[in-house]
Design a protein around this motif. Structure first.
Motif, PDB file in Angstrom:
ATOM      1  N   ASP A 356       0.842  -1.192   0.000  1.00  0.00           N
ATOM      2  CA  ASP A 356       0.000   0.000   0.000  1.00  0.00           C
ATOM      3  C   ASP A 356       0.879   1.244   0.000  1.00  0.00           C
ATOM      4  OD1 ASP A 356      -2.095  -1.804   0.261  1.00  0.00           O
ATOM      5  OD2 ASP A 356      -2.146  -1.601   2.442  1.00  0.00           O
ATOM      6  N   THR A 357       0.450   2.275  -0.701  1.00  0.00           N
ATOM      7  CA  THR A 357       1.182   3.542  -0.727  1.00  0.00           C
ATOM      8  C   THR A 357       0.212   4.701  -0.526  1.00  0.00           C
ATOM      9  OG1 THR A 357       0.999   3.821  -3.133  1.00  0.00           O
ATOM     10  CG2 THR A 357       2.910   2.601  -2.293  1.00  0.00           C
ATOM     11  N   TYR A 358       0.751   5.781   0.057  1.00  0.00           N
ATOM     12  CA  TYR A 358      -0.013   7.002   0.276  1.00  0.00           C
ATOM     13  C   TYR A 358       0.899   8.193  -0.031  1.00  0.00           C
ATOM     14  CZ  TYR A 358      -2.727   3.605   2.931  1.00  0.00           C
ATOM     15  OH  TYR A 358      -3.428   2.487   3.307  1.00  0.00           O
ATOM     16  N   SER A 359       0.383   9.186  -0.742  1.00  0.00           N
ATOM     17  CA  SER A 359       1.209  10.335  -1.119  1.00  0.00           C
ATOM     18  C   SER A 359       0.425  11.626  -0.942  1.00  0.00           C
ATOM     19  CB  SER A 359       1.699  10.207  -2.563  1.00  0.00           C
ATOM     20  OG  SER A 359       0.601  10.198  -3.460  1.00  0.00           O
ATOM     21  N   PHE A 360       1.180  12.699  -0.723  1.00  0.00           N
ATOM     22  CA  PHE A 360       0.598  14.027  -0.518  1.00  0.00           C
ATOM     23  C   PHE A 360       1.555  15.072  -1.079  1.00  0.00           C
ATOM     24  CE2 PHE A 360       1.101  17.802   2.175  1.00  0.00           C
ATOM     25  CZ  PHE A 360      -0.126  18.428   1.978  1.00  0.00           C
ATOM     26  N   ARG A 361       1.015  16.124  -1.684  1.00  0.00           N
ATOM     27  CA  ARG A 361       1.853  17.199  -2.213  1.00  0.00           C
ATOM     28  C   ARG A 361       1.089  18.516  -2.168  1.00  0.00           C
ATOM     29  NH1 ARG A 361       6.311  17.455  -5.148  1.00  0.00           N
ATOM     30  NH2 ARG A 361       6.299  15.178  -5.380  1.00  0.00           N
ATOM     31  N   ILE A 362       1.823  19.572  -1.819  1.00  0.00           N
ATOM     32  CA  ILE A 362       1.268  20.921  -1.872  1.00  0.00           C
ATOM     33  C   ILE A 362       2.345  21.872  -2.375  1.00  0.00           C
ATOM     34  CG2 ILE A 362       1.776  21.257   0.592  1.00  0.00           C
ATOM     35  CD1 ILE A 362      -0.552  23.276   0.628  1.00  0.00           C
ATOM     36  N   ASN A 363       2.024  22.659  -3.378  1.00  0.00           N
ATOM     37  CA  ASN A 363       2.897  23.699  -3.920  1.00  0.00           C
ATOM     38  C   ASN A 363       2.161  25.027  -3.799  1.00  0.00           C
ATOM     39  OD1 ASN A 363       4.760  21.741  -4.607  1.00  0.00           O
ATOM     40  ND2 ASN A 363       4.119  21.617  -6.738  1.00  0.00           N
ATOM     41  N   LEU A 364       2.763  25.963  -3.090  1.00  0.00           N
ATOM     42  CA  LEU A 364       2.129  27.255  -2.816  1.00  0.00           C
ATOM     43  C   LEU A 364       3.039  28.380  -3.291  1.00  0.00           C
ATOM     44  CD1 LEU A 364      -0.207  28.812  -1.455  1.00  0.00           C
ATOM     45  CD2 LEU A 364       1.115  28.692   0.680  1.00  0.00           C
ATOM     46  N   ASP A 365       2.504  29.285  -4.095  1.00  0.00           N
ATOM     47  CA  ASP A 365       3.233  30.451  -4.598  1.00  0.00           C
ATOM     48  C   ASP A 365       2.568  31.723  -4.094  1.00  0.00           C
ATOM     49  OD1 ASP A 365       4.731  28.598  -5.997  1.00  0.00           O
ATOM     50  OD2 ASP A 365       3.614  28.868  -7.861  1.00  0.00           O
ATOM     51  N   ILE A 366       3.384  32.626  -3.500  1.00  0.00           N
ATOM     52  CA  ILE A 366       2.862  33.877  -2.949  1.00  0.00           C
ATOM     53  C   ILE A 366       3.686  35.040  -3.501  1.00  0.00           C
ATOM     54  CG2 ILE A 366       2.362  35.188  -0.850  1.00  0.00           C
ATOM     55  CD1 ILE A 366       2.261  32.544   0.669  1.00  0.00           C
ATOM     56  N   ASP A 367       3.024  36.007  -4.098  1.00  0.00           N
ATOM     57  CA  ASP A 367       3.688  37.214  -4.579  1.00  0.00           C
ATOM     58  C   ASP A 367       3.678  38.241  -3.450  1.00  0.00           C
ATOM     59  OD1 ASP A 367       4.110  36.124  -7.086  1.00  0.00           O
ATOM     60  OD2 ASP A 367       2.186  36.838  -7.863  1.00  0.00           O
ATOM     61  N   LEU A 368       4.805  38.352  -2.747  1.00  0.00           N
ATOM     62  CA  LEU A 368       4.895  39.312  -1.650  1.00  0.00           C
ATOM     63  C   LEU A 368       4.841  40.745  -2.175  1.00  0.00           C
ATOM     64  CD1 LEU A 368       7.670  37.563   0.483  1.00  0.00           C
ATOM     65  CD2 LEU A 368       5.184  37.370   0.692  1.00  0.00           C
ATOM     66  N   LYS A 370       5.562  43.019  -6.268  1.00  0.00           N
ATOM     67  CA  LYS A 370       5.623  42.814  -7.699  1.00  0.00           C
ATOM     68  C   LYS A 370       6.932  42.175  -8.137  1.00  0.00           C
ATOM     69  CE  LYS A 370       2.440  46.519  -8.977  1.00  0.00           C
ATOM     70  NZ  LYS A 370       2.261  47.787  -9.762  1.00  0.00           N
ATOM     71  N   THR A 371       7.968  42.298  -7.317  1.00  0.00           N
ATOM     72  CA  THR A 371       9.284  41.767  -7.681  1.00  0.00           C
ATOM     73  C   THR A 371       9.763  40.667  -6.733  1.00  0.00           C
ATOM     74  OG1 THR A 371      10.396  43.491  -6.380  1.00  0.00           O
ATOM     75  CG2 THR A 371       9.975  43.944  -8.729  1.00  0.00           C
ATOM     76  N   THR A 372       8.974  40.317  -5.740  1.00  0.00           N
ATOM     77  CA  THR A 372       9.379  39.320  -4.744  1.00  0.00           C
ATOM     78  C   THR A 372       8.357  38.196  -4.703  1.00  0.00           C
ATOM     79  OG1 THR A 372      10.375  41.079  -3.415  1.00  0.00           O
ATOM     80  CG2 THR A 372      10.094  38.917  -2.369  1.00  0.00           C
ATOM     81  N   GLU A 373       8.841  36.980  -4.836  1.00  0.00           N
ATOM     82  CA  GLU A 373       7.958  35.810  -4.838  1.00  0.00           C
ATOM     83  C   GLU A 373       8.461  34.779  -3.839  1.00  0.00           C
ATOM     84  OE1 GLU A 373       5.906  32.668  -8.012  1.00  0.00           O
ATOM     85  OE2 GLU A 373       7.760  33.717  -8.532  1.00  0.00           O
ATOM     86  N   LEU A 374       7.529  34.216  -3.087  1.00  0.00           N
ATOM     87  CA  LEU A 374       7.838  33.174  -2.109  1.00  0.00           C
ATOM     88  C   LEU A 374       7.170  31.879  -2.543  1.00  0.00           C
ATOM     89  CD1 LEU A 374       9.105  32.398   0.660  1.00  0.00           C
ATOM     90  CD2 LEU A 374       6.889  32.981   1.687  1.00  0.00           C
ATOM     91  N   LYS A 375       7.959  30.798  -2.640  1.00  0.00           N
ATOM     92  CA  LYS A 375       7.432  29.490  -3.041  1.00  0.00           C
ATOM     93  C   LYS A 375       7.633  28.492  -1.909  1.00  0.00           C
ATOM     94  CE  LYS A 375       8.381  30.105  -7.981  1.00  0.00           C
ATOM     95  NZ  LYS A 375       9.057  29.544  -9.174  1.00  0.00           N
TER      96      LYS A 375
END
Length: 481
Positions: A356-368, A370-375
């Motif tokens: 049995d296998t279980y997987s999870f993923r989350i990718n979040l992108d935030i534009d702090l 106009k020139t700064t991005e947090l991933k």
């Protein structure tokens, strides 16, 4: 009138000549040979006669045989290679065809040390796999690469759940010992190709030659696999779901003799060696009539411990969306695969073997700004492998169904006790038949889990130089079992 006869005669002779020429040109030749690239022979190459339906493929050694007429074209094609056409002029038995890999002219390097791009011009052997080709039921992505990507060699050493994950190499094994496999980068960080669901992948590329993998140094000597996962998109929430059910069958199982036939052949073997027969006439009669199941059992071990059908089910759901400031991608996956062992029904002590296998993923992108991005990226994977009994390897069960004779001991004695015996020369537990191991010794649970967390801060510095960026990456991995 005489001139008319001459005209008819000339027309008739020209028609005969044309038919004769056509008959010679339509002679079917048997074209045989080998297809290879610059390094090795290629298996699975498609070969067709241009303009006709049907064809053939090369075998494991790259050899082929196909019928074609004089003047026809043979077309050789294979994924990742340029197609090649050969004009048939005569019959050949040792034709050698060499295919050239498709080289992608790129104006931007696909990767740097962390998977970003910078602008140069180079010629490198890079294969990009269409993600749609990976959306098929399989134990892992590695199992799907063989035969789909040029230069990829895969090997699956077992079909048992949990052990059926294929190993793969890019253009063979270039380094022996540790790190002989390709480097796998998932979103710029080293990861496990068997822990990612194909539906999470946005792009999939394989770097093969030295010019493409040079930035990775020695670690990239055996090739580099670049996987980019999906990220959020501005817009409404998009939900994708998938459910797969598959049934596997053991097709090539040998058929073993039952007790009476085995006893007769055993007597013949003893007589050929000049020895006294193993079973006398009275014993043969008891075996034939099944009069004593304790001393002379008749057990078909294959049907008692092996189940030819196994079932696998996989489930997957993902959500993708976002707004002007933030976007997200979230996915969940699970799979349940049963093993090919026959267990007693309604027996709580039966092994219930499977993977049995279980997987999870989350990718979040935030534009702090106009020139700064947090991933922010996070993923987790857990596998649970249930094996019969307390044994280090299940090879014993498969050896038993082949090595145990139908007369060696019964499944269970008439007094309700189980035989305290096992197969000599195997790694079996002391005093345990394979039937007992599967149904009356519980199971061994092997659990492994891995989780990865990463955060990236990217600052554009266009006010200094256009295209200049500052990127800071932090990651944390946790593995256990």
């Amino acid at each position: 009138m005489k001139n008319l006869y001459y005209i008819i005669l000339i027309y008739f002779l020209s028609m005969c000549t044309t038919l004769s020429a056509q008959q010679r040109d339509s002679t079917a030749y048997v074209m045989e040979g080998t297809v290879s690239d610059a390094m090795e022979t290629l298996s699975g190459v498609s070969i067709i006669v241009k303009g006709k339906i049907g064809g053939t493929v090369t075998d494991f050694n790259g050899k082929f045989s196909i019928k074609a007429s004089r003047g026809e074209w043979l077309v050789f094609s294979f994924i990742g290679f340029e197609s090649f056409e050969y004009l048939v002029t005569e019959e050949k038995k040792n034709l050698e065809i060499r295919l050239l890999e498709k080289s992608t002219q790129i104006e931007e390097v696909v990767v740097t040390g962390v998977g970003t791009q910078r602008r140069i011009s180079t010629l490198a052997a890079i294969t990009t796999v269409d993600v749609k080709d990976l959306q098929v039921p399989a134990p892992s992505i590695a199992n799907m690469l063989g035969g789909r990507v040029a230069g990829i060699v895969t090997m699956q050493s077992s079909g048992e759940p949990g052990k059926n994950l294929a190993e793969f190499w890019v253009r063979g094994i270039g380094t022996f010992g540790a790190n002989s496999s390709a480097l796998v980068l998932i979103d710029g960080l080293e990861g496990d190709i068997n822990s990612i669901d194909p539906a999470d992948i946005e792009s999939f590329s394989i770097l093969k030659d030295a010019s493409a993998t040079a930035v990775y140094g020695v670690r990239g000597a055996n090739g580099v696999v670049l996987i980019t996962t999906k990220r959020g998109e501005a817009g409404k929430l998009n939900i994708v779901g998938r459910a797969n059910w598959s049934l596997s069958q053991l097709q090539r199982l040998p058929k073993y003799l039952r007790a009476y036939d085995y006893a007769q052949l055993a007597n013949e073997a003893y007589e050929l060696r000049g020895e006294k027969p193993r079973f006398n006439n009275t014993q043969l009669a008891i075996i034939e009539d099944g009069l004593d199941s304790d001393l002379y059992p008749d057990v078909d071990w294959q049907s008692e411990i092996v189940r030819p059908l196994s079932f696998k089910q996989t489930y997957y759901v993902s959500g993708r969306g976002g707004g002007e400031i933030a976007s997200y991608f979230v996915s969940l996956g699970a799979s349940d695969e049963s093993a090919a062992y026959k267990a007693e029904k309604n027996n709580l002590r039966a092994s219930n073997a499977g993977y049995d296998t279980y997987s999870f993923r989350i990718n979040l992108d935030i534009d702090l700004t106009k020139t700064t991005e947090l991933k922010f990226n996070s993923d987790a994977f857990m596998s649970i492998n249930n094996r019969p009994g307390d044994i280090s390897s299940t090879d014993y069960i498969w050896q038993s169904q082949a090595w145990l004779t139908p007369l060696i001991f019964p499944i269970q004695f008439s007094n309700g006790q189980f035989p305290g015996a096992s197969v000599p020369g195997t790694n079996a537990p002391i005093g345990a038949s394979p039937y007992v191991v599967i149904n009356h010794t519980g199971n061994t649970k092997l659990q492994e889990h891995q989780s990865h967390f990463s955060m990236t801060l990217e600052q554009k510095l266009d006010f200094i130089t256009k295209g200049l960026k500052f990127r800071m990456l932090g990651a944390y991995d946790r593995d256990g079992g």
